[in-house]
Design a protein around this motif. Structure first.
Motif, PDB file in Angstrom:
ATOM      1  N   LYS A 193      -7.495  -9.350   4.128  1.00  9.73           N
ATOM      2  CA  LYS A 193      -7.185  -8.176   3.446  1.00  9.73           C
ATOM      3  C   LYS A 193      -6.297  -8.772   2.286  1.00  9.73           C
ATOM      4  CE  LYS A 193      -6.579  -5.599   7.470  1.00  9.73           C
ATOM      5  NZ  LYS A 193      -5.700  -5.384   8.660  1.00  9.73           N
ATOM      6  N   ALA A 241      -3.757  -8.090  -1.256  1.00  5.18           N
ATOM      7  CA  ALA A 241      -2.839  -7.126  -1.767  1.00  5.18           C
ATOM      8  C   ALA A 241      -2.948  -7.674  -3.301  1.00  5.18           C
ATOM      9  CB  ALA A 241      -1.585  -7.143  -1.230  1.00  5.18           C
ATOM     10  N   PHE A 285      -1.441  -7.742  -6.967  1.00  3.95           N
ATOM     11  CA  PHE A 285      -0.164  -7.529  -7.852  1.00  3.95           C
ATOM     12  C   PHE A 285      -0.457  -8.076  -9.394  1.00  3.95           C
ATOM     13  CE2 PHE A 285       1.096  -8.397  -3.539  1.00  3.95           C
ATOM     14  CZ  PHE A 285       1.836  -7.087  -3.328  1.00  3.95           C
ATOM     15  N   ILE A 303      -9.809  -5.152  -0.297  1.00  6.08           N
ATOM     16  CA  ILE A 303      -8.490  -5.022  -1.134  1.00  6.08           C
ATOM     17  C   ILE A 303      -7.374  -3.827  -0.499  1.00  6.08           C
ATOM     18  CG2 ILE A 303      -9.105  -6.167  -3.207  1.00  6.08           C
ATOM     19  CD1 ILE A 303      -9.315  -3.220  -4.398  1.00  6.08           C
ATOM     20  N   ASP A 304      -6.188  -3.927  -0.825  1.00  6.07           N
ATOM     21  CA  ASP A 304      -5.334  -2.754  -0.382  1.00  6.07           C
ATOM     22  C   ASP A 304      -5.555  -1.579  -1.550  1.00  6.07           C
ATOM     23  OD1 ASP A 304      -3.063  -1.087  -0.094  1.00  6.07           O
ATOM     24  OD2 ASP A 304      -2.263  -2.780   0.972  1.00  6.07           O
ATOM     25  N   GLU A 319      -4.527   1.195  -1.421  1.00 11.98           N
ATOM     26  CA  GLU A 319      -3.525   2.139  -2.098  1.00 11.98           C
ATOM     27  C   GLU A 319      -2.295   1.416  -3.131  1.00 11.98           C
ATOM     28  OE1 GLU A 319       0.923   3.529  -1.271  1.00 11.98           O
ATOM     29  OE2 GLU A 319       0.142   1.908  -0.046  1.00 11.98           O
ATOM     30  N   LEU A 320      -2.363   0.180  -3.057  1.00 10.50           N
ATOM     31  CA  LEU A 320      -1.625  -0.701  -3.908  1.00 10.50           C
ATOM     32  C   LEU A 320      -2.445  -0.763  -5.054  1.00 10.50           C
ATOM     33  CD1 LEU A 320       0.435  -2.654  -4.588  1.00 10.50           C
ATOM     34  CD2 LEU A 320      -0.755  -4.225  -3.817  1.00 10.50           C
ATOM     35  N   GLU A 330       8.771  -1.594  -0.394  1.00 15.22           N
ATOM     36  CA  GLU A 330       7.124  -1.338  -0.787  1.00 15.22           C
ATOM     37  C   GLU A 330       6.415  -2.748  -0.527  1.00 15.22           C
ATOM     38  OE1 GLU A 330       5.706   1.428  -3.965  1.00 15.22           O
ATOM     39  OE2 GLU A 330       7.629   0.578  -4.490  1.00 15.22           O
ATOM     40  N   TYR A 375       3.422  -3.970   2.051  1.00 12.10           N
ATOM     41  CA  TYR A 375       2.230  -4.544   1.571  1.00 12.10           C
ATOM     42  C   TYR A 375       1.952  -6.042   2.326  1.00 12.10           C
ATOM     43  CZ  TYR A 375       2.149  -0.860  -1.896  1.00 12.10           C
ATOM     44  OH  TYR A 375       2.220   0.160  -2.513  1.00 12.10           O
ATOM     45  N   ARG A 391       0.799  -5.753   6.131  1.00 15.42           N
ATOM     46  CA  ARG A 391      -0.308  -4.984   6.008  1.00 15.42           C
ATOM     47  C   ARG A 391      -1.612  -5.798   5.630  1.00 15.42           C
ATOM     48  NH1 ARG A 391      -0.073   0.747   3.535  1.00 15.42           N
ATOM     49  NH2 ARG A 391      -0.884   0.332   1.377  1.00 15.42           N
ATOM     50  N   ASN A 392      -1.445  -6.668   4.705  1.00 14.49           N
ATOM     51  CA  ASN A 392      -2.500  -7.607   4.164  1.00 14.49           C
ATOM     52  C   ASN A 392      -2.257  -8.990   4.505  1.00 14.49           C
ATOM     53  OD1 ASN A 392      -3.834  -5.805   2.132  1.00 14.49           O
ATOM     54  ND2 ASN A 392      -1.721  -5.406   1.785  1.00 14.49           N
ATOM     55  N   ALA A 414      -1.652 -12.329  -0.864  1.00 20.09           N
ATOM     56  CA  ALA A 414      -1.337 -11.656  -2.123  1.00 20.09           C
ATOM     57  C   ALA A 414      -1.707 -12.487  -3.116  1.00 20.09           C
ATOM     58  CB  ALA A 414       0.337 -11.871  -2.153  1.00 20.09           C
TER      59      ALA A 414
END
Ligand code: BGC
Length: 705
Positions: free
Chosen positions: A339, A341, A343, A379-380, A382-383, A421, A425, A428-429, A432
């Motif tokens: 999973k 995240a 950025f 991928i996340d 929502e992010l 926030e 992330y 739950r991931n 990064a």
């Protein structure tokens, strides 16, 4: 119209009026046949001489179209092509670009750009290959061969020592003849001799007091008499001041061209200030090239280049140019199910290339986020939505609004997510990814400041926050560098677990990034330029010249000590050395044999894939010279070879031939190879030498320039 291809050139010249000759050596101002192409010559219908069209550039064919679209593949930037260290792949890119240019009615592609990476702040670094002349020359040769295999011309640019954008139209580059010949000219020399380009573009700047376009030593003595160049020399767009001096110096064609230049040339001949023989010489150089062009042959171009096929070539070259800078505890490749995240606004506003005349108009660009989604990575979402919204909102605000295409977007603050926030992330991931971008382009240089060579505070805070939070939860952080020139990494690189340098790799950027993250691509690129630890370590400390705010002259005090030649000789530790790049596998080197023949060195060794992933290795040969009369760099790249893809356990036997001539230094008069003990160093980078062997030369060798 069918042009007559049978008239011998001399006879044709004898039929031309003075006015016709002056019209031929001055461009038409702009292209009418291919609207929005960079330029066109004037035709002489009476004699069946067609106009020929020139278009940029190094990252793909740029035709602005003036309302009509001319979509063309956005290929990886030149710095990516050099990072492949793979002439075969680069030749394919040249071939594809050549086909696109030809099918849009272009006769000469204004590429490759091959100025030396003298300083990391040069705004066009992405458009040029390397700090090393051998790598530059070999990659350029492959590119030119590819382009010209399509029956159109390539144009080496910008000849020479155009190593900065600041005051490029006027700045006087003061550089020793030795540094010129060993560093700045050398790449051009290799490409002229190996690939026979149809054209060379003289640079805007002055060289030791004279504009390059008005410099007879450069354009006639060195380029034609010494190297045997047979093509045409054109100016950069609007370069220099004096058309008559340009004619005399051997600058055959003035681009884009205007009527005042035509008039000045006619008057000078009439007054006896310019001999008609010189004009004839230049006309002949141009006609010889025109006779080879699709325009002259009446080629019916389709306006339908093979963009689908070329997307694959763009992908392949981008894939080979990715450089893995860090990979602690085998953070990469990621598990396909991990999973992720993501950025950084660069995941959406991903950079395919740099700006300026090398700008491209592709049909599409796959952003990093799109690439990850297309490859079905976990991928996340929502992010990702959060980033979409943030960008939309910010780009509507004054100060952040996009201007026209091709103009840099004002950078967005990167550090906008709260600690809470971030915590969410990280929980739950599994990993990064942080995308860092840096745009640059023609016409402006970066500054040795935050937002230039250094990260901005908001970029650094993002990296700190993401990595701190993810590490707290036992998870990893990976940085992706979507940049076109070296930036500062030493102060923050230890915060992340892996760094993937994708550069600005063209329209397929998102796909190659996703594939490299999950190991479908095993990174095999190596740095064509040193990443210095700090700007104060850079040898060209006086960049961009004196006075700094409006330089009129720039003295190359560092002389031949450019890039690793400086860092290695003077014991300065770089952040990442020249030739560096990791892989998901590891390679072992063995069985070095060195044989010295009358005119070359035969270097043989074996490279074995000793790890678990299939992969390619770039093996590099450096030569450490004896201490002689002429001071020399500690070591210099004299050969390289990229292996085929080796399976785990597989071995490739490599043989590299190095002409002894290549070991010579220029003493102000001639090239000298001094006698003594030399060391052959074979390595995976300039600072990761795996095999060494000495050989002795008993007699000095010397060569005429
Ligand atoms: C650039 C060249 C380019 C030319 C035509 C100049 O400003 O320096 O690289 O080929 O414009 O667009």
């Amino acid at each position: 119209m069918q042009y007559n291809v049978t008239i011998p050139i001399k006879e044709l010249i004898s039929k031309m009026t003075l006015e016709e000759k002056a019209n031929l050596v001055v461009g038409a101002g702009k292209s009418l046949r291919v609207p929005g192409a960079a330029g066109e010559t004037r035709n002489i219908r009476r004699l069946g001489i067609p106009s020929i069209v020139t278009a940029d550039g190094p990252q793909g064919v740029r035709i602005e179209g003036d309302g009509k679209p001319y979509p063309a593949t956005a290929f990886p930037s030149a710095i990516v092509l050099a990072s492949t260290w793979n002439p075969e792949v680069v030749e394919k890119v040249g071939k594809a670009m050549g086909e696109e240019a030809r099918e849009y009615g272009v006769d000469i592609l204004l590429a490759p750009g091959m100025n030396t990476h003298r300083n990391p702040l040069c705004g066009r670094t992405f458009e040029y290959y390397s700090e090393d002349p051998l790598l530059t020359g070999e990659i350029a040769s492959a590119f030119v061969k590819g382009v010209q295999s399509q029956g159109i011309g390539a144009c080496l640019k910008h000849f020479v020592a155009n190593n900065q954008e600041t005051n490029r139209f006027v700045v006087d580059t003061i550089v020793s003849e030795r540094a010129l010949r060993e560093i700045y000219l050398r790449g051009f020399e290799i490409a002229v001799k190996k690939a026979e380009p149809w054209a060379v573009m003289s640079a805007y700047n002055k060289l030791n007091g004279k504009y390059c376009s008005e410099n007879e030593w450069l354009l006639t003595k060195v380029l034609r008499e010494e190297w045997g160049f047979k093509g045409l020399v054109m100016t950069d767009w609007g370069a220099g001041e004096d058309p008559v001096a340009q004619m005399k110096a051997g600058n055959d064609l003035l681009m884009p061209g205007n009527d005042d230049q035509v008039k000045a040339i006619i008057e000078a001949v009439k007054k006896g200030d310019l001999s008609e023989a010189i004009l004839n010489r230049n006309v002949e150089n141009i006609l010889r090239v025109i006779a080879k062009t699709p325009a002259f042959k009446g080629y019916k171009y389709s306006n339908k280049p093979n963009l689908e096929e070329h997307a694959k070539v763009a992908y392949e070259a981008a894939a080979e140019g990715i450089v893995l800078l860090e990979n602690r505890d085998s953070t990469l490749p990621l598990d396909k199910k991990a999973k992720i995240a993501v950025f950084g606004t660069g995941q959406i506003e991903t950079l395919r290339g740099g700006l300026g005349s090398g700008y491209t108009h592709p049909k599409y660009v796959i952003s990093i986020l799109e690439g990850l989604k297309e490859r079905k990575l976990n991928i996340d979402d929502e992010l990702a939505d959060r980033y979409e919204k943030y960008i939309k909102e910010m780009r509507a605000k004054e100060g952040y609004k996009p201007r026209r295409p091709g103009v840099p977007l004002p950078p967005l603050p990167q550090d906008f997510l709260s600690e809470d926030e971030m915590e969410k992330y990280a929980k739950r991931n599994d990993v990064a990814i942080i995308v860092i971008t840096r745009i640059s382009g023609e016409g402006w240089d970066l500054k040795p400041e935050k937002g230039g060579f250094y990260l901005r505070d908001d970029e650094k805070r993002l990296i700190e926050k993401v990595s701190r939070t993810f590490h707290k939860h036992g998870k990893k952080a990976v940085a992706i560098l979507n940049i076109g020139l070296p930036i500062e990494v030493s102060s923050w690189r230890d915060l992340v677990d892996a760094i993937l340098l994708i550069w600005q790799p063209g329209q397929e950027v998102g796909r190659v990034t996703a594939d490299a993250l999950i190991g479908v691509i095993n990174p095999s690129g190596k740095l064509p330029v040193t990443f210095p630890k700090d700007y104060k370590d850079v040898p060209s400390w006086n960049f961009p010249g004196e006075p700094p705010n409006d330089p009129r002259a720039v003295v190359y005090y560092e002389d031949i000590y450019v890039g690793y030649r400086y860092y290695d000789t003077f014991g300065i530790e770089p952040a990442y050395p020249f030739g560096y790049g990791l892989s998901y596998t590891k390679f072992e080197y063995s069985d070095l044999k060195v044989e010295v023949t009358e005119d070359h060195l035969k270097v043989e060794f074996k490279v074995k894939n000793a790890g678990n992933h299939p992969g390619k290795e770039v093996a590099q040969v450096y030569i450490n010279p004896p201490r002689g009369k002429i001071p020399k760099p500690l070591q210099e790249l004299k050969g390289f070879h990229k292996t085929r893809e080796l399976k785990p356990g597989e071995v490739e036997e490599v043989e590299i031939r190095i002409p002894l001539r290549l070991l010579a230094s220029y003493n102000g008069e001639k090239w000298i190879v001094e006698p003594g003990k030399y060391e052959v160093r074979v390595g995976s980078s300039s600072r990761d030498i795996r095999l060494r062997k000495e050989f002795t030369l008993t007699n000095p060798l010397s060569y005429k320039p």
